[in-house]
Design a protein around this motif. Structure first.
Motif, PDB file in Angstrom:
ATOM      1  N   GLU A  63       0.619  -1.022   0.056  1.00 25.05           N
ATOM      2  CA  GLU A  63       0.421  -0.383  -0.266  1.00 25.05           C
ATOM      3  C   GLU A  63       0.568   1.196  -0.093  1.00 25.05           C
ATOM      4  O   GLU A  63       1.914   1.020   0.569  1.00 25.05           O
ATOM      5  N   ASN A  64       0.354   1.858  -0.524  1.00 29.50           N
ATOM      6  CA  ASN A  64       1.086   3.730  -0.876  1.00 29.50           C
ATOM      7  C   ASN A  64      -0.036   4.726  -1.002  1.00 29.50           C
ATOM      8  O   ASN A  64      -1.269   4.321  -0.358  1.00 29.50           O
ATOM      9  N   LYS A  65       0.520   5.919  -0.724  1.00 29.26           N
ATOM     10  CA  LYS A  65      -0.504   7.104  -0.943  1.00 29.26           C
ATOM     11  C   LYS A  65      -1.761   6.362  -1.895  1.00 29.26           C
ATOM     12  O   LYS A  65      -3.672   7.274  -1.864  1.00 29.26           O
ATOM     13  N   GLU A  66      -1.455   6.394  -3.295  1.00 29.14           N
ATOM     14  CA  GLU A  66      -2.272   5.897  -4.738  1.00 29.14           C
ATOM     15  C   GLU A  66      -2.442   4.702  -3.993  1.00 29.14           C
ATOM     16  O   GLU A  66      -4.110   4.622  -5.328  1.00 29.14           O
ATOM     17  N   HIS A  67      -2.021   3.463  -3.892  1.00 26.45           N
ATOM     18  CA  HIS A  67      -2.385   2.424  -4.239  1.00 26.45           C
ATOM     19  C   HIS A  67      -2.330   1.047  -3.343  1.00 26.45           C
ATOM     20  O   HIS A  67      -2.043   1.087  -2.390  1.00 26.45           O
ATOM     21  N   LYS A  68      -3.310   0.259  -3.392  1.00 32.22           N
ATOM     22  CA  LYS A  68      -2.985  -0.833  -2.725  1.00 32.22           C
ATOM     23  C   LYS A  68      -2.960  -1.375  -3.631  1.00 32.22           C
ATOM     24  O   LYS A  68      -4.028  -1.908  -4.482  1.00 32.22           O
ATOM     25  N   THR A  69      -2.662  -2.031  -2.766  1.00 33.40           N
ATOM     26  CA  THR A  69      -3.190  -4.047  -3.825  1.00 33.40           C
ATOM     27  C   THR A  69      -2.769  -5.695  -2.785  1.00 33.40           C
ATOM     28  O   THR A  69      -2.344  -5.342  -1.442  1.00 33.40           O
ATOM     29  N   GLU A  70      -4.607  -5.935  -3.017  1.00 34.64           N
ATOM     30  CA  GLU A  70      -4.395  -7.272  -1.737  1.00 34.64           C
ATOM     31  C   GLU A  70      -4.382  -9.068  -2.734  1.00 34.64           C
ATOM     32  O   GLU A  70      -4.326  -8.130  -4.072  1.00 34.64           O
ATOM     33  N   ARG A  71      -4.085  -9.371  -1.929  1.00 33.43           N
ATOM     34  CA  ARG A  71      -3.904 -10.932  -2.248  1.00 33.43           C
ATOM     35  C   ARG A  71      -5.327 -11.507  -1.335  1.00 33.43           C
ATOM     36  O   ARG A  71      -5.409 -11.373  -0.236  1.00 33.43           O
ATOM     37  N   ILE A  72      -6.083 -12.105  -2.093  1.00 36.20           N
ATOM     38  CA  ILE A  72      -7.275 -13.468  -2.205  1.00 36.20           C
ATOM     39  C   ILE A  72      -7.050 -14.132  -2.270  1.00 36.20           C
ATOM     40  O   ILE A  72      -6.839 -14.971  -3.437  1.00 36.20           O
ATOM     41  N   GLU A  73      -6.782 -15.494  -1.403  1.00 38.20           N
ATOM     42  CA  GLU A  73      -6.616 -16.802  -1.869  1.00 38.20           C
ATOM     43  C   GLU A  73      -8.661 -17.259  -1.306  1.00 38.20           C
ATOM     44  O   GLU A  73      -9.132 -16.815  -0.938  1.00 38.20           O
ATOM     45  N   GLY A  74      -8.846 -18.590  -2.877  1.00 33.41           N
ATOM     46  CA  GLY A  74      -9.976 -18.829  -2.160  1.00 33.41           C
ATOM     47  C   GLY A  74     -10.339 -19.570  -3.557  1.00 33.41           C
ATOM     48  O   GLY A  74      -8.846 -20.510  -3.928  1.00 33.41           O
ATOM     49  N   VAL A  75     -11.010 -19.918  -3.932  1.00 31.29           N
ATOM     50  CA  VAL A  75     -11.835 -21.482  -4.537  1.00 31.29           C
ATOM     51  C   VAL A  75     -12.636 -21.742  -5.651  1.00 31.29           C
ATOM     52  O   VAL A  75     -13.171 -20.071  -5.812  1.00 31.29           O
ATOM     53  N   VAL A  76     -11.995 -21.993  -6.851  1.00 31.74           N
ATOM     54  CA  VAL A  76     -12.417 -21.620  -8.060  1.00 31.74           C
ATOM     55  C   VAL A  76     -13.197 -23.056  -8.546  1.00 31.74           C
ATOM     56  O   VAL A  76     -12.689 -24.123  -8.662  1.00 31.74           O
ATOM     57  N   ILE A  77     -14.214 -22.157  -9.241  1.00 33.54           N
ATOM     58  CA  ILE A  77     -15.185 -23.580  -9.613  1.00 33.54           C
ATOM     59  C   ILE A  77     -15.886 -23.450 -11.626  1.00 33.54           C
ATOM     60  O   ILE A  77     -15.861 -22.143 -11.346  1.00 33.54           O
ATOM     61  N   ASN A  78     -14.938 -24.154 -11.784  1.00 32.34           N
ATOM     62  CA  ASN A  78     -15.514 -24.391 -13.649  1.00 32.34           C
ATOM     63  C   ASN A  78     -16.946 -25.030 -13.711  1.00 32.34           C
ATOM     64  O   ASN A  78     -16.934 -26.134 -13.434  1.00 32.34           O
ATOM     65  N   ILE A  79     -17.635 -24.507 -14.332  1.00 32.73           N
ATOM     66  CA  ILE A  79     -18.653 -24.992 -14.331  1.00 32.73           C
ATOM     67  C   ILE A  79     -19.205 -25.213 -15.888  1.00 32.73           C
ATOM     68  O   ILE A  79     -19.028 -24.147 -16.588  1.00 32.73           O
ATOM     69  N   CYS A  80     -19.291 -26.254 -16.426  1.00 29.15           N
ATOM     70  CA  CYS A  80     -19.348 -26.603 -17.879  1.00 29.15           C
ATOM     71  C   CYS A  80     -20.321 -25.818 -18.565  1.00 29.15           C
ATOM     72  O   CYS A  80     -21.705 -26.463 -18.033  1.00 29.15           O
ATOM     73  N   ARG A  81     -20.652 -25.355 -19.497  1.00 30.58           N
ATOM     74  CA  ARG A  81     -21.758 -24.871 -20.362  1.00 30.58           C
ATOM     75  C   ARG A  81     -22.323 -25.786 -21.111  1.00 30.58           C
ATOM     76  O   ARG A  81     -24.109 -25.530 -21.531  1.00 30.58           O
ATOM     77  N   LEU A  82     -21.115 -26.429 -21.867  1.00 31.30           N
ATOM     78  CA  LEU A  82     -21.865 -27.986 -22.281  1.00 31.30           C
ATOM     79  C   LEU A  82     -22.898 -29.342 -21.865  1.00 31.30           C
ATOM     80  O   LEU A  82     -22.482 -30.147 -22.240  1.00 31.30           O
ATOM     81  N   ALA A  83     -22.463 -29.113 -20.656  1.00 35.26           N
ATOM     82  CA  ALA A  83     -22.622 -29.893 -19.678  1.00 35.26           C
ATOM     83  C   ALA A  83     -22.620 -30.800 -18.821  1.00 35.26           C
ATOM     84  O   ALA A  83     -22.456 -29.426 -18.394  1.00 35.26           O
ATOM     85  N   PRO A  84     -23.186 -30.921 -17.931  1.00 39.58           N
ATOM     86  CA  PRO A  84     -23.403 -30.887 -16.061  1.00 39.58           C
ATOM     87  C   PRO A  84     -22.513 -31.132 -15.547  1.00 39.58           C
ATOM     88  O   PRO A  84     -22.488 -32.076 -14.817  1.00 39.58           O
ATOM     89  N   VAL A  85     -21.274 -30.679 -15.241  1.00 42.35           N
ATOM     90  CA  VAL A  85     -19.982 -30.960 -14.807  1.00 42.35           C
ATOM     91  C   VAL A  85     -18.905 -30.189 -13.723  1.00 42.35           C
ATOM     92  O   VAL A  85     -19.331 -28.689 -15.189  1.00 42.35           O
TER      93      VAL A  85
END
Length: 195
Positions: free
Chosen positions: A79-101
């Motif tokens: 972080e400085n006067k103009e910007h801050k950088t955040e790190r976010i840890e999490g879980v990604v889910i890819n949902i298929c548009r073509l099959a229920p997987v």
């Protein structure tokens, strides 16, 4: 798992599946179903979920990407006067548009925010592009259990790495940026993005 014929259908951008809404072959209905899933996930207490609906701004993505995290998973790394950088840890889910997987894995994302305007001016993240990324740490176990319950409620099968980390058993041309044709995996026939 999928037959060769089904994998070829997926590569061609065709919808497969016996359960609603995939059995309707209606892309708008499938998108609405994924939106309902997204809203249900956002109702999980203490969880935030952001989504990429627009094919990452170009080409065609055979999947919708969700990124889920808790407030305590966000830390300010610079972080400085103009910007801050955040790190976010999490879980990604890819949902298929073509099959229920779906597939699920862990990610760490950075975003740089202009302090005065609160505008995101930069950032970095990765995508689930290899089966070895389909794992999560113990830290996310409670979240993953809740996410799996919602996926099951909406009739999505969560694919395991060992089932999709095999070479594609036939010659194909997949519109993907992830791998070269000689290196295609079964995963590439299901989850691909053409930039």
């Amino acid at each position: 798992m999928f037959t060769e014929k089904q994998l070829k259908y997926l590569i061609a951008g065709k919808v497969i599946g016996n359960s609603f809404p995939y059995n309707t072959n209606d892309h708008l209905e499938i998108e609405a179903h994924i939106r309902r899933l997204f809203y249900q996930i956002n109702r999980i207490p203490n969880l935030t979920c952001v989504v990429e609906w627009d094919h990452f701004g170009s080409g065609f993505a055979s999947f919708v990407e969700l990124f889920c995290f808790r407030k305590e998973d966000i830390i300010v790394i610079k972080e400085n006067k103009e910007h801050k950088t955040e790190r976010i840890e999490g879980v990604v889910i890819n949902i298929c548009r073509l099959a229920p997987v779906a597939i699920l894995g862990e990610d760490e994302r950075d975003k740089t925010i202009h302090i005065i305007t609160n505008e995101v001016v930069g950032g970095s993240y990765s995508m689930l592009e290899h089966p070895n990324q389909l794992k999560t740490s113990e830290k996310f176990s409670p979240m993953v259990r809740k996410l799996k319950a919602v996926l099951s409620k909406y009739d999505y099968t969560l694919l395991e790495a060992e089932n999709i980390n095999k070479p594609l058993p036939f010659q194909a041309k997949i519109p993907t940026i992830y791998r070269k044709p000689r290196d295609y995996l079964i995963m590439d026939a299901i989850f691909y993005w053409e930039d």
